[in-house]
Enzyme design. Sequence first.
Site, PDB file in Angstrom:
ATOM      1  N   HIS A   1      43.535  37.750  44.550  1.00 16.63           N
ATOM      2  CA  HIS A   1      42.574  38.621  43.848  1.00 16.63           C
ATOM      3  C   HIS A   1      41.271  37.920  43.519  1.00 16.63           C
ATOM      4  CE1 HIS A   1      45.304  42.072  43.011  1.00 16.63           C
ATOM      5  NE2 HIS A   1      46.173  41.150  43.391  1.00 16.63           N
TER       6      HIS A   1
ATOM      7  N   ASP B   1      33.074  36.368  41.196  1.00 15.98           N
ATOM      8  CA  ASP B   1      34.135  37.326  40.878  1.00 15.98           C
ATOM      9  C   ASP B   1      34.756  37.788  42.188  1.00 15.98           C
ATOM     10  OD1 ASP B   1      35.687  39.036  39.304  1.00 15.98           O
ATOM     11  OD2 ASP B   1      33.965  39.831  38.201  1.00 15.98           O
TER      12      ASP B   1
HETATM   13  P1  ADQ Z   1      39.704  40.659  36.294  1.00 19.33           P
HETATM   14  O1  ADQ Z   1      39.014  39.338  36.295  1.00 19.33           O
HETATM   15  O2  ADQ Z   1      40.574  40.958  35.152  1.00 19.33           O
HETATM   16  O3  ADQ Z   1      40.527  40.850  37.656  1.00 19.33           O
HETATM   17  P2  ADQ Z   1      38.124  43.188  36.861  1.00 19.33           P
HETATM   18  O4  ADQ Z   1      38.187  43.374  38.314  1.00 19.33           O
HETATM   19  O5  ADQ Z   1      36.794  43.507  36.305  1.00 19.33           O
HETATM   20  O6  ADQ Z   1      38.460  41.724  36.381  1.00 19.33           O
HETATM   21  O7  ADQ Z   1      39.198  44.127  36.203  1.00 19.33           O
HETATM   22  C1  ADQ Z   1      39.237  44.315  34.835  1.00 19.33           C
HETATM   23  C2  ADQ Z   1      40.071  45.549  34.515  1.00 19.33           C
HETATM   24  O8  ADQ Z   1      40.386  45.512  33.131  1.00 19.33           O
HETATM   25  C3  ADQ Z   1      39.324  46.842  34.776  1.00 19.33           C
HETATM   26  O9  ADQ Z   1      40.215  47.810  35.266  1.00 19.33           O
HETATM   27  C4  ADQ Z   1      38.809  47.228  33.392  1.00 19.33           C
HETATM   28  O10 ADQ Z   1      38.714  48.608  33.182  1.00 19.33           O
HETATM   29  C5  ADQ Z   1      39.862  46.644  32.472  1.00 19.33           C
HETATM   30  N1  ADQ Z   1      39.222  46.230  31.218  1.00 19.33           N
HETATM   31  C6  ADQ Z   1      38.208  45.352  31.069  1.00 19.33           C
HETATM   32  N2  ADQ Z   1      37.871  45.220  29.776  1.00 19.33           N
HETATM   33  C7  ADQ Z   1      38.683  46.045  29.097  1.00 19.33           C
HETATM   34  C8  ADQ Z   1      38.840  46.373  27.711  1.00 19.33           C
HETATM   35  N3  ADQ Z   1      38.090  45.820  26.747  1.00 19.33           N
HETATM   36  N4  ADQ Z   1      39.799  47.231  27.402  1.00 19.33           N
HETATM   37  C9  ADQ Z   1      40.583  47.796  28.340  1.00 19.33           C
HETATM   38  N5  ADQ Z   1      40.478  47.538  29.635  1.00 19.33           N
HETATM   39  C10 ADQ Z   1      39.547  46.672  30.019  1.00 19.33           C
HETATM   40  C11 ADQ Z   1      40.883  40.025  38.776  1.00 19.33           C
HETATM   41  C12 ADQ Z   1      39.706  39.387  39.526  1.00 19.33           C
HETATM   42  C13 ADQ Z   1      38.698  40.463  39.929  1.00 19.33           C
HETATM   43  C14 ADQ Z   1      39.389  41.540  40.767  1.00 19.33           C
HETATM   44  C15 ADQ Z   1      40.652  42.030  40.077  1.00 19.33           C
HETATM   45  C16 ADQ Z   1      41.461  42.942  40.987  1.00 19.33           C
HETATM   46  O11 ADQ Z   1      39.082  38.394  38.713  1.00 19.33           O
HETATM   47  O12 ADQ Z   1      37.627  39.901  40.659  1.00 19.33           O
HETATM   48  O13 ADQ Z   1      38.517  42.630  40.934  1.00 19.33           O
HETATM   49  O14 ADQ Z   1      41.508  40.950  39.694  1.00 19.33           O
HETATM   50  O15 ADQ Z   1      41.723  42.320  42.187  1.00 19.33           O
END
Ligand code: ADQ
Length: 463
Positions: free
Chosen positions: A163, A371
């Site tokens: 990921h 990211d």
């Molecule tokens: P993350 O680094 O966790 O994921 P991201 O892809 O932005 O980052 O996903 C975050 C998820 O958490 C989103 O679905 C978002 O809605 C949710 N979220 C964020 N803040 C929140 C909050 N305060 N309350 C509730 N929900 C919240 C890792 C990798 C990324 C990759 C994903 C998936 O770092 O690059 O996109 O995995 O592969």
Amino acid sequence: MSQTYEFVVVANRLPVDEVVADDGTRTWSRSPGGLVSALQPIVRSHGGAWVGWTGQPGDAPEPFDTDGMHLHPMGLSTDDVDQYYEGQSNGTIWPLFHDLVEQPTHRRPWRQAYETVNRRFAESAADLTAAGGTVWVHDYQLLLVPAMLRELRPDLRIGFFLHIPFPPVELFMQLPRRAELLRGLLGADLVGFQRPLAAQNFLQLTGRLLGLDPQDDHVEYDGRSVTARAFPISIDVAEVEKLAADPGVQAEARRIRAELGGDRRLLLGVDRLDYTKGIEQRLEAYGELLTDGTVSNDDVVLVQVATPSRMRVQEYQELRARVEREVGRINGEFGAVGQAPVHYLFQSMGREELVALYLAADVMVITPLRDGMNLVAKEYVAARHDDQGALVLSEFAGAAAELETAFLVNPHDVEDIKRALADALHADAAEQAERMRPMRAQVRGHDIDRWARDFLGALGQPT
Ligand code: ADQ
């Protein structure tokens, strides 16, 4: 013999968190985070099993069924959490795979614990999977599992998806026991990445480190062919669209706007509190825009939601302190009684509230230094059925390759973030729609189901 499953997901975390009520009763609720948002719908639709940690140190609870999935918890001791999870996974591999945004720490006991825990995950998956079944292993915490599992169960189809970014060859070469990690991944039949460049880095490394001879998108290893390709992850578009169409969520969006001061333009950041996400750079740019008068507290407000994450790791505690100091500084300098330029929420949030914020935001600000993908960018786009709103997006997020009409920025360049924020704030309704439409079409045409079908199809697993 215990029950086995044709399709098993193996990930560091189960897709649920344990909630203990005052009277001691235990329930499970869906956990936040990219991996979980991405995978839960797929396992459910396969009636499969999921092997993962509960998120709390201690013995594993009994396996149980929920939401059409069989969940098989793994126990991690306090030492395992310190060394395998916070140590080797988040103190070594995470920063190194994110281009050394922070300096990785290398410790022998961490590596040992990582190997031991990976072996336990592999053994559980081996016990749970039916003959000839498919196992899908996820992410940087479990890089050794594919090879360990293949040794135990050569009959299985094994897929692995990373990921996060996969680093360039020179960076990967810095890892102690690097060849072992690479061989770990080569235990899979299919290794999936977010971006084509990551797959190329991986294939190139097999030549450099193991003397293999990669061709196009595959490499022969140990008498098998291992394919490495990009499968950019996405979101459950229908879920976000449904929430965005909900009258209650829309009313909440209006309430948020009114509460923040009806006419003020709303900038929004939503991230796990992580040093890769560029939250400090974003605050710095916003602070400078306030300082030089490009924006003022009367007409703009920034809401920054930061989900608590890895708070026992020192770098994360330090980041939190720096972010909160900067928020305090900006509010102290530019705020007025009853009107702050930054609203900072250090908390996790329900999906309804999150989508209401997406609907309310004029400008979504996503500035990671690196990211893998960034699902928040795709969620924002999916929520904007009105084709309005502007997305400021880092070139270093995987999502930038698909969301080309965003206001793309180099997050290492504060001037560039300032320029993009100002441009996004000035975009009129026509420009917003012109940029938003192609992004919405892209996300709607490539949702999480398609991602999973593509990956599992390439793995030879019917979906
Ligand atoms: P993350 O680094 O966790 O994921 P991201 O892809 O932005 O980052 O996903 C975050 C998820 O958490 C989103 O679905 C978002 O809605 C949710 N979220 C964020 N803040 C929140 C909050 N305060 N309350 C509730 N929900 C919240 C890792 C990798 C990324 C990759 C994903 C998936 O770092 O690059 O996109 O995995 O592969």
